[in-house]
Structure formats: structure tokens, C-alpha cells
Motif scaffolding. Structure first.
Motif, short mmCIF file in Angstrom:
data_model
loop_
_atom_site.label_atom_id
_atom_site.label_comp_id
_atom_site.label_asym_id
_atom_site.label_seq_id
_atom_site.Cartn_x
_atom_site.Cartn_y
_atom_site.Cartn_z
N ARG A 103 0.66 -0.89 -0.47
CA ARG A 103 -0.11 0.27 -0.12
C ARG A 103 0.62 1.22 -0.19
N ALA A 105 -0.93 5.56 2.71
CA ALA A 105 -2.01 4.88 3.59
C ALA A 105 -2.19 4.47 4.73
N LEU A 106 -4.14 4.88 4.76
CA LEU A 106 -5.08 4.47 6.34
C LEU A 106 -4.65 3.95 6.79
N SER A 107 -4.18 3.97 8.72
CA SER A 107 -4.29 2.08 9.19
C SER A 107 -4.21 3.14 10.70
N SER A 166 -4.30 -1.20 -3.13
CA SER A 166 -2.97 -1.03 -2.99
C SER A 166 -2.42 -0.44 -4.61
N ASP A 188 -13.20 2.29 4.28
CA ASP A 188 -12.65 2.89 4.05
C ASP A 188 -11.46 2.52 4.58
N PHE A 189 -11.25 2.40 5.61
CA PHE A 189 -9.86 1.83 6.83
C PHE A 189 -9.71 -0.18 6.15
N ASN A 224 -11.16 -1.13 3.37
CA ASN A 224 -10.99 -1.42 1.74
C ASN A 224 -9.34 -0.38 0.67
N VAL A 225 -8.02 0.14 1.54
CA VAL A 225 -7.15 0.68 1.69
C VAL A 225 -6.72 0.30 0.41
N ALA A 250 -9.20 10.44 5.47
CA ALA A 250 -9.58 9.12 4.98
C ALA A 250 -10.80 9.89 4.37
N GLN A 251 -11.95 8.67 4.13
CA GLN A 251 -13.24 8.83 3.09
C GLN A 251 -14.90 8.46 4.27
N THR A 255 -4.37 0.91 -7.82
CA THR A 255 -4.47 2.40 -8.00
C THR A 255 -3.97 2.37 -9.62
#
Ligand code: ZN
Length: 533
Positions: free
Chosen positions: A291, A295-297, A417, A411-412, A414-415, A344-345, A421
């Protein structure tokens, strides 16, 4: 060999007697003594010649012999869920296998255990010392039945269908879209210079350095394949990458390498097949799943906002210079910098910054999990604890702690890779193969077929020959053969879709060789077959 020469020159024994003594010093038989004499005669005749990696090469190349590894897999799978290394020893002791592979005797238990380790991609060792078939692992079965197979089934609506390597046109088949879908499987495989015979002689002035595993120089191939076109190649443009893998060579195939390969593949397809929809399927190696750095984590987030005077909360990334290359500090280590974690979303798709906005008294400061959750409608997030002890939440719990709630937010979860993208932004679909299920990627069999051809080449140690032979072997796999392999993979998918397990699937796939799908009576047949055992 050295002992032999030493004894011969220092102890005034005959050539043969010295060799016998040398062999017995190393607890070896008279057969070894004979070999030593042979090698030393050759060595004396041409001082540059030394035998290379005798023992390593024996066992390594055995496993690569023909379809031996595949046969062992099939055999182990037919035994059931639990197998042990002894099963390989016994299997190789059968007359059928011994005669087919020219074995005089079976292998030792230690060798069998090493082989189990080599075949680790399929058999995972459990604490008990037994190996469990990865096909039955719960998480893998879930992904197979609820993600992989439904996605493949959906794609099947628009793919060309092959029967015995020739296109089968089904006039009445529903075609919801006027475009064909082409599925490209990606994979990497390594070809070894010494993958031919048990012992090979090299001159000592050759640069081919003896390698610990005894396989000699190697060449890695990374390529895409489809049943429609074969290797991804149009005109003189090819997506294939040849790569000298290993330390002190060109390094390993990295995330950056795969990104540049797939971008080249998309360029080629854009130019040559713009009227079709293309899907890439990769195996789930970590280099493919990487990722983005930011990336969100939720892993390291605090519950409260970062306190005053404390350093920025964010993620570390490498510093990249103006020339696009990584920068190193004076101590030789990579330069790192702290940057904000990406947005985030919200459920409606709007971005949610993890940092207080401009104009806020604490602008640019990390908000903390409680506020992030409150903004998403979890009004009482402030009263929920940051995380359960060691983040070992009770099984099935989803609202027990702030970190668990965030972890389960879509959203956390389904980040994407970097690979996904890169492809999706250009309109290419991507998804990932199942672990342990190499039978679903027909490129595996194409590698196998190419390697059988490759082994017929005369022995050679030059790297130019290696590359030339590998390319010729890959090109020799015919499109008809590739399509048969692809049909076999579809047969396996059909078996899993009908609820068969790994063992049953390989039985059914073998019985209905040549078919794309299995008959509806397959479950009855299985029941009858199993009750008769
Ligand atoms: Zn919890």
C-alpha cells in the motif's frame, strides 16, 4: 578430491587405494571413490575444471524433475488434510514412481522434510509438526468462495470460450456487453542455468559463482498471459521482463518493478487492443499488495489529539531528491521524513482529514481516534476505551474499542494497493489470486511446459545462452496448449464453485480432462467414489 590427492602424494599409496582411503575418511562408499578418481583425472587434465555443488544440485534438481513436484502435491492432496514428510518417502518408494523418474531408492526423511519446506507455498506446517493443506484454511476458503469465484463468474460473461484450443462460438450465450473481456494472468518464474543434469563441469575462470543452493546462475522471467493471445506481446512490443535475481546481481523484483512492468503492459494494450476490456490477475505476493506509505491505518493512532509540544503524528516516508532518486543521509542511511497520513473517507464519499483544518486553533494537529469517530456519527466515542488489552478484542466484537471500530470502517478496510490504484486509474481491473491455489493460474503450467523444453538444451554456462534458451523455451509453448491449460483452471474453479474441497477438486479435474465445467452429477459421483474406498 583434495584428500585423495593429498593421500596419493604423501602416503605412497596407489591411485585407487588413495581414493578408497579418501572416501572412507568422509564415510563414503567405493562408488564415491571411483567418482573421486574420475574427477581428479579430469582436474589434472585441465586444471580449470572443478565439479560444482554436487550434493545441493542432486536434491534440488530431483524436485524439479519433470512433474515430480506436481505429482507429489497431487499425491499428498489425495491423502487428505494431514500429511507428513514420511508420506513423500513412501510415495517415492513405489515402483511406478521409481521407474518413471529413474530412482534407485527413495529419499531420506531429512530430504523429504526439506522438500516439504521447499513446497511451503502449498503446505503450511502446523505446531504439531504435521502439514495442513492451504486449500482448507478458513480465511482462504472464505476469500475463494465469496470474492474470487464470484468475480471470475461475473467476468466469464464476456470472455471468449475455448474448446480444445479452438474458439467455441456460442450463438445463444448471453453477452450483456458488446466488448470482449481479456483476462491476463501475471507471474514470475526462475530458470536455472544448471537445471539439466546432476553434475556439471565449469571452468574456474568462469564468473558463474557456485551458489549455495547449487542451481548456478539464474534468470527470472515476469510476464502476463491470456488464453486469447498467449504471452502479452503484439508486434515487437512485449510486456516480458527478464531479470537476474539474487543478491549482488540486480536485486529482487520489487514493488517499483511490478509497477513499471504493468504500466508498460497497459501502454501496449492501449495501442494494440483498445476495443477490449482488460483484467489483470496477480498472485498475492507482498510486493504486489504494497500500500502507499501514507495509506490509512488505525494501528498507531492515539485516542486523543496530539498534545501540545509533541512531534507531528504521521507516517515516515523516504525523501526523494529532485532527480527522482532516494536521498541518503551522511551516515549512509536512507533519509526519512514525517508526512501526514492520507485522508479518510466518509460513507458518502467526502474526504475526511485526520488533522484539524486551517483556521482551527490547533490547525495541522492530528485529531485522534475519538474525534475522527465522532465526525462519523459515533457520538459517544469519547467514552469508549482506546483499545482492548493488546488489541485482542473478544471474537466477533465490533464496537468494543475505538481502534476496533475504525479498523472495521470500510475506508480503512479497503485501502487499495499501489498496484490496484495504478491500474484502476487507467481503466484496467485488477484482482488477486488465492494463496496456495496455483492450479487456478494456468501460467504455472506454461512455465512447467517451457521448463521441460528448456532442459533439453545442451549444458551451457554462459549467461547469453541462458537468456537465449529461456526465451526460446517460452516461445515454444503453443497457444493451443495454453488454452488447454486455461480450460483446466476453469474446471478447478467450477469444482470449487460446486463446493468440492481441494482433494475432491483435483480428482474431478483429472476425471473430466478437457472439460470446462463438471457435470451436475459430480457430487453423486464423488459420494459413490468415496464410499467405495
Ligand atoms: Zn476492542
Amino acid at each position: 578430491m583434495k584428500t585423495h590427492l593429498w593421500i596419493y602424494t604423501s602416503e605412497s599409496l596407489t591411485w585407487i587405494a588413495a581414493s578408497l582411503k579418501a572416501a572412507s575418511t568422509h564415510q563414503r562408499s567405493t562408488h564415491t571413490a571411483q567418482k573421486i578418481r574420475e574427477w581428479n583425472r579430469s582436474f589434472l587434465a585441465d586444471h580449470g575444471k572443478m565439479p560444482l555443488n554436487l550434493y545441493g544440485a542432486w536434491s534440488a534438481s530431483m524436485l524439479d524433475k519433470g512433474d515430480l513436484a506436481q505429482e507429489i502435491h497431487a499425491h499428498l492432496q489425495s491423502i487428505g488434510k494431514w500429511v507428513s514428510a514420511t508420506d513423500i518417502v513412501r510415495f517415492l518408494d513405489t515402483d511406478e514412481i521409481k521407474s518413471r523418474y529413474g530412482l534407485k531408492r527413495t529419499i531420506s526423511l531429512a530430504t523429504a522434510q526439506r522438500w516439504m519446506h521447499t513446497m511451503d507455498y502449498r503446505w503450511t506446517k502446523e505446531l504439531s509438526g504435521q502439514y495442513v493443506d492451504g486449500h482448507e484454511r478458513e480465511d482462504i476458503v472464505t476469500y475463494r468462495q465469496s470474492v474470487f469465484l464470484p468475480t471470475m463468474a461475473e467476468l466469464q460473461w464476456n470472455v471468449r470460450v475455448w474448446k480444445d484450443g479452438i474458439e467455441e462460438i456460442c450463438e445463444d450465450a448471453p453477452r450483456p456487453q458488446p466488448r470482449w473481456t481479456v483476462i491476463w494472468y501475471h507471474d514470475e518464474s526462475t530458470f536455472y542455468a544448471n537445471d539439466r543434469r546432476k553434475v556439471r563441469w565449469v571452468r574456474s575462470d568462469e564468473t558463474a559463482v557456485p551458489r549455495p543452493k547449487g542451481e548456478g546462475a539464474s534468470l527470472m522471467v515476469a510476464d502476463f498471459i491470456s488464453a486469447d493471445y498467449g504471452w502479452l506481446r503484439f508486434g515487437d512490443e512485449s510486456a516480458r521482463v527478464l531479470f537476474k535475481a539474487g543478491r549482488s546481481r540486480e536485486g529482487y523484483f520489487t514493488n517499483e518493478d511490478i509497477l513499471s512492468q504493468v504500466s508498460n503492459a497497459m501502454d501496449i494494450l492501449d495501442r494494440h487492443r483498445p476495443d477490449e476490456d482488460h483484467v489483470f490477475i496477480f498472485d498475492n505476493a507482498t510486493t504486489h499488495l504494497k500500500r502507499p506509505d501514507d495509506a490509512l491505518s488505525a494501528r498507531k493512532m492515539s485516542k486523543a489529539p496530539t498534545r501540545e509540544g509533541f512531534p507531528l503524528w504521521g507516517v515516515e516516508t523516504n525523501v526523494i531528491g529532485d532527480d527522482g532518486k532516494l536521498l541518503y543521509g551522511p551516515n549512509g542511511k536512507l533519509l526519512k521524513q514525517k508526512v501526514w497520513m492520507g485522508d479518510a473517507q466518509f460513507a458518502d464519499g467526502r474526504p475526511q482529514s485526520l488533522y484539524f483544518p486551517d483556521g482551527h486553533p490547533r490547525a495541522g494537529i492530528f485529531k485522534g481516534m475519538a474525534i475522527i469517530l465522532q465526525e462519523r456519527g459515533f457520538a459517544d466515542a469519547g467514552t469508549i476505551r482506546a483499545e482492548c488489552p493488546k488489541f485482542k478484542c473478544e471474537k466477533g466484537a465490533t464496537q468494543c474499542c475505538c481502534r476496533r471500530i475504525l479498523f472495521n470502517q470500510p475506508d480503512f478496510v479497503n485501502v487499495p494497493s499501489t498496484l490496484e490504484t495504478a491500474c484502476q486509474t487507467r481503466g484496467y481491473r485488477v484482482f488477486f489470486l488465492l494463496k496456495f491455489h496455483c492450479e487456478l493460474n494456468f501460467i504455472e503450467q506454461c512455465w512447467g511446459d517451457a521448463k521441460r523444453k528448456y532442459r533439453l538444451n545442451p549444458p551451457s554456462s554462459s549467461e547469453d545462452d541462458l537468456e537465449h534458451n529461456v526465451v526460446a523455451a517460452l516461445d515454444s509453448v503453443s497457444i493451443v496448449k495454453m488454452r488447454r491449460f486455461a480450460t483446466r483452471a476453469l474446471r478447478f474453479m467450477d469444482a470449487y464453485r460446486r463446493g468440492l474441497n481441494g482433494r475432491q477438486a483435483s480428482w474431478a479435474a483429472k476425471k473430466y480432462r478437457g472439460h470446462r465445467t463438471l457435470p451436475n452429477s459430480i457430487l453423486d459421483e464423488l459420494a459413490a467414489q468415496e464410499s467405495s474406498r
